[in-house]
Structures are given as C-alpha cells and as structure tokens.
Design an enzyme around this catalytic site. Sequence first.
Site, short mmCIF file in Angstrom:
data_model
loop_
_atom_site.label_atom_id
_atom_site.label_comp_id
_atom_site.label_asym_id
_atom_site.label_seq_id
_atom_site.Cartn_x
_atom_site.Cartn_y
_atom_site.Cartn_z
N LYS A 133 -11.73 -4.98 -4.74
CA LYS A 133 -12.49 -3.76 -4.96
C LYS A 133 -11.57 -2.59 -5.29
CE LYS A 133 -13.71 -3.72 0.00
NZ LYS A 133 -12.48 -3.68 0.71
N LYS A 178 0.83 -1.21 0.00
CA LYS A 178 0.00 0.00 0.00
C LYS A 178 0.86 1.25 0.00
CE LYS A 178 -4.42 -1.52 1.82
NZ LYS A 178 -5.42 -1.35 2.87
N LYS A 187 -5.95 -11.43 -7.19
CA LYS A 187 -7.22 -11.59 -6.49
C LYS A 187 -8.24 -10.56 -6.99
CE LYS A 187 -8.71 -11.39 -1.69
NZ LYS A 187 -8.34 -11.48 -0.28
#
Length: 332
Positions: free
Chosen positions: A199, A114, A196
């Site tokens: 969202k 991140k 994966k």
Amino acid sequence: MEGKRTIFSGIQPSGELTLGSYLGAIKNWVELSEEYNCYYCIVDMHAITVRQNPAELRKRTLEQLAQYIACGLDPKKNTIFIQSHVSAHAELAWILNCYTMYGELSRMTQFKDKSSRNAENINAGLFTYPALMAADILLYQSDLVPVGDDQKQHVELTRDIAQRFNSVYGEVFKMPEPFIPKVGARIMSLTSPENKMSKSDKDPGGCIYLMQKPEDIMRSFKRAVTDSDRKVKYDPVSKPGVSNLMTIYSVAANKSYDEIEAEFEGKGYGDFKPAVGEAVVELLRPIREEAERLLKDKNYLVSVYKEGAERASRAATRTLRKVCKKVGFVDR
Ligand code: TRP
C-alpha cells in the site's frame, strides 16, 4: 474460547488495503477464525510512526474495519479492534522498551528501510516500533502470529524480548511463533514483480486496491509487466511477472498452476491478462459492495469496535497486571 489457541495479527491503516493484504493476510485470517481464538487489530499507533493526515487516518481506520468485516471476518467470532482503544498496548510497550536493546532495534531491516525512505522524520517511535509490536502480541498470550515474511524478524525479536523477560521473572509470556502462509504470502507488484504489492508503493499501477472500480482493476491487469516469451508458465525465477499473475489467478479463480497452464496453452498474454483481471474483479466485487454498505452504517461499526476493544482490554489487562507486579509497580 476455552482450550483454543490464540492468534494475533494486525495491519496498519496507513494506506488503502490491497489485493495483497486480502490474499496474503485477511483471507487466511478468515480461515483461522473457527479453529483459534483470534484478535485482529487495526494498528493505528504503529501508523503514526510515519506522519499521517489526521482526517485521513481516521477515515481509513473505519474503512479498514468495514473491509475486515466485508472480507468475511465475523466480529462475533473474532475480536476486531483498534489498537489505540486498548491502552494496555502503550503501557506494555513502554515496559518492553526497557527490555529491548538498542543494538537489536538498530538491526531491524524495516527500520533501516523506513528511515532511509523518511530521512526527515526518523523519530523514536519508528525506532521502537518492534517493542510496540511485541506488546501487541504478548498481551494476548498469542501462540501464532500470521505475518508476511517482511515481519518475521519482528516476531523473532518479540520472542527474544519474551524470553529475556521470562528468564528474569518466570513464565509471564507465552512464546509466540510466526505463521507464514504458503499460498498468497507474497503477492507482488504488477509493475515491478520483484517487489511485494504494497500500500505504500509509489507506483499506483502496481497495486490493486480492495475498493477499486472494475474498470481501473482491468486497466492495471492489462498493463501488468510480463516478459517476451509469450508463454503462460509458472517459473518465479525467470518469469516473475507471469508467475505472480498466475498466483493471483490461481487464488481468485481457485485453479491450480497446471490447470492454468493448460487453459492458456497456445494463447498469449493478450488473453491471459484480462482473464486474471476479470477473476479479480469478481473476487473483489462482493467485498467492495459489502464494505460500502457497512460504511453507511456508522452505528454498527462503532458497536463492533467498542465491543472489540472491551473484549481485548479484558484479556490484555490480565497480562499487563501480571507484568506490572513482576517489575515492581505498586498495585493500583
Ligand atoms: N508491523 C506489522 C506490519 O507492518 C503490523 C503489526 C503491528 C502486526 N502489530 C502487529 C502484525 C502484531 C502482527 C502482529 O505489517
């Protein structure tokens, strides 16, 4: 609730819930509701570790609540709540921050990912995210924490923090275990099946959303990445795209891989892909309709999250009081 083991899990309202969130998480949560004392949280405090638009965050939080219920999570059987409504999470997170090492946090793969993706906003909250997650889990004396494999490292750190605290102060926290479901644990992106379904995926075609319209769902499945071999056969290593579609079809239509291979024997992907799309449309239709209905009933949603926060708060406060006493805070 007596004697039942406790489960805690949560999803960030940082984007729309996906087919992956449903098959990989919420569907399993529903199955656990009978046997366990379950806390299912909307972790809005985790969501703000990445910059959010306030109006959208608020809207998505309520939508996520409606979707949890529409997916079959019964607010009478489960404690469904919004993280920021139970202040014990922030309070315990601070304390646990003081029992979590800089080195441990620096090793977290999610932090590394991140922070490389949000180089302009590597804030302290993003760094200490796992201490807040440990607080979520430990406040409820959770036995099991259903998560995808990307969160396993955070649950392991939670165990290390609990262990460290307990070894100084006695058995304050129960030792939680990660609980990684076998089926549906990894629903992959339709356009890049090595990743994966997420969202936060930048590629909109790779992801199916719970609230998506049937025609858009069909379009994404028709465009799903497969391979040049034209055989519907389960082999995640050499046929990741087809295998992912088979996993989705298998859960949506409740068929085994053998049954699916037999059904499409001698047929190409031109038959297979729309069949998966249709199964998903039918799987999601009642969820979407129920969520839309619930979203019009704001009073009901408010009553659910208020009651959830009250129940959660009662359990959380018990643990927090113990912890405050142990570390030497004066009684309130
Ligand atoms: N970090 C989790 C995720 O991104 C969400 C989460 C926050 C969570 N707190 C939790 C999951 C506690 C399980 C238990 O998926």
